[in-house]
Design a protein around this motif. Structure first.
Motif, mmCIF file in Angstrom:
data_model
loop_
_atom_site.group_PDB
_atom_site.id
_atom_site.type_symbol
_atom_site.label_atom_id
_atom_site.label_comp_id
_atom_site.label_asym_id
_atom_site.label_seq_id
_atom_site.Cartn_x
_atom_site.Cartn_y
_atom_site.Cartn_z
ATOM 1 N N SER A 166 0.759 -1.272 -0.099
ATOM 2 C CA SER A 166 -0.054 -0.030 -0.021
ATOM 3 C C SER A 166 0.991 1.217 0.006
ATOM 4 O O SER A 166 0.109 2.300 0.076
ATOM 5 N N ARG A 244 -5.111 -6.637 -5.851
ATOM 6 C CA ARG A 244 -6.157 -6.559 -4.483
ATOM 7 C C ARG A 244 -5.475 -6.629 -3.218
ATOM 8 O O ARG A 244 -5.785 -5.884 -2.475
ATOM 9 N N GLY A 246 -2.677 -4.730 -2.960
ATOM 10 C CA GLY A 246 -1.986 -3.657 -2.617
ATOM 11 C C GLY A 246 -0.543 -3.743 -2.661
ATOM 12 O O GLY A 246 0.410 -3.109 -2.248
ATOM 13 N N LYS A 274 -6.870 0.935 -0.483
ATOM 14 C CA LYS A 274 -7.496 -0.338 -0.776
ATOM 15 C C LYS A 274 -8.990 -0.334 -0.595
ATOM 16 O O LYS A 274 -9.695 -1.231 -0.292
#
Ligand code: IPE
Ligand code: IPE
Ligand code: MG
Ligand code: MG
Length: 336
Positions: A166, A244, A246, A274
């Protein structure tokens, strides 16, 4: 040999041909794998057998067998070491699918889905431990050192990756560090132990380590491309897992380098925050394509293939070296 290779041996890829040349040795490795995944605790062979019977390319133990033979090694210790290499790999897959919350592996529901996260983690630990028993039994302290060092580095790579999830400011440099550790370290070790048990000397060990390291980097970049660009059935894993999760991989990092403001906010929403909805994966794939990021990732992988082949040129000439040379290119062109 796979069915495809049997039908048309001339067109079989380098991995099939390597498996064919090393068929008898690989049989010994597979026997060791089956024998050593046994346990009186029924869930262990059940879960491990589920994943191992699903196949897998067995590329790492093949690298160990090939690199040992290329340097003239003919003893039995290589079988246990090659099995240990595959056990380390299998253990990391069990753990990795829990961490990544993946649902498919080797064309089947992954073990974490079938048996649960807890069982997957614990059986992964068992396989790691088995690998260490096998390494000790080989009697080669050098091989034990190389593979145990690699195991520690793999774990570091997975933790490093977790910390980068992320983070859309992840650089290609960070990414290189992660994949060198989580994937390439085991390729390097699998290759290096060949000349080491053959007693081939430091330069040979270094050359094969360098070959494996670059091969592994190319292999993982190609894997990260496949995560956005593969036929799911052939791949045997779910396409879009990295998105999905990240997970910052080459296609996204390269697409981010030249992103418009609108694209950057798309990546921020989907990867950093996300917050994903239907159609986002397709949009990500479009953006990646528009920035040529698949092609640029593969060009980068090719650079590592070149480095791998250059390192391999130090090894003794012969049919195994030729196959390993071809295998380098295969890692990038593969579809599974
Ligand atoms: C999967 O490795 C994990 C990565 C390093 C990308 P492989 O693609 O070698 O997995 P199997 O053993 O063939 O299933
Ligand atoms: C592979 O990483 C796992 C290790 C090398 C430890 P990935 O998460 O990228 O591989 P797949 O896509 O699940 O096989
Ligand atoms: Mg994964
Ligand atoms: Mg992947």
């Amino acid at each position: 040999m796979t069915a495809a290779a049997q039908q048309s041996p001339k067109q079989a890829g380098p991995l099939d041909r390597l498996a064919d040349v090393l068929r008898d040795d690989m049989k010994r490795v597979n026997e060791t794998i089956v024998d050593r995944m046994k346990s009186e605790v029924a869930l262990i062979p059940k879960l491990a057998g589920y994943l191992i019977a699903a196949g897998g390319k067995r590329i790492r133990p093949l690298l160990t067998l090939a690199s040992a033979q290329m340097y003239g090694y003919r003893g039995p210790a290589v079988y246990g070491l090659a099995a240990a290499v595959e056990f380390i790999h299998t253990a990391t897959l069990l753990h990795d699918d829990v961490v990544d919350e993946s649902a498919q592996r080797r064309g089947k529901e992954s073990a974490n889905i079938v048996f649960g996260n807890q069982a997957s983690v614990l059986v992964g630990d068992f396989l790691f431990s088995r690998a260490f028993q096998l390494m000790t039994e080989s009697g080669s302290l050098d091989a034990l050192r190389i593979l145990s060092d690699a195991s520690a580095v793999i774990a570091e790579g997975e933790v490093l990756q977790l910390a980068a999830v992320s983070n859309i400011d992840t650089t290609m440099n960070d990414y290189g560090r992660i994949i060198s550790a989580k994937t390439a370290a085991l390729f390097a070790a699998a290759c290096e132990i060949g000349p080491v048990i053959a007693g081939a000397g430091k330069d040979s060990a270094a050359a094969l380590c360098e070959y494996g390291m670059n091969l592994g980097i190319a292999f993982q970049i190609a894997d990260d491309v496949l995560d956005y660009d593969a036929d799911e059935k052939q791949l045997g894993k779910t396409v879009g897992d990295d998105f999905r999760e990240g997970k910052m991989t080459a296609p996204v990092i390269l697409a981010l380098e030249g992103a418009t403001d609108e694209e950057r906010s798309f990546w921020t929403r989907t990867m950093a925050d996300k917050k994903q909805q239907d159609g986002d994966l397709a949009r990500a794939q479009d953006i990646i394509r528009n920035h040529n990021a698949i092609r640029r990732s593969l060009i980068l992988a090719e650079e590592y293939v070149k480095k791998a082949r250059l390192a391999l040129a130090e090894a003794p000439d012969g049919p195994l070296r030729s196959l390993l040379d071809e295998l380098a290119a295969y890692t990038v062109s593969r579809s599974s």
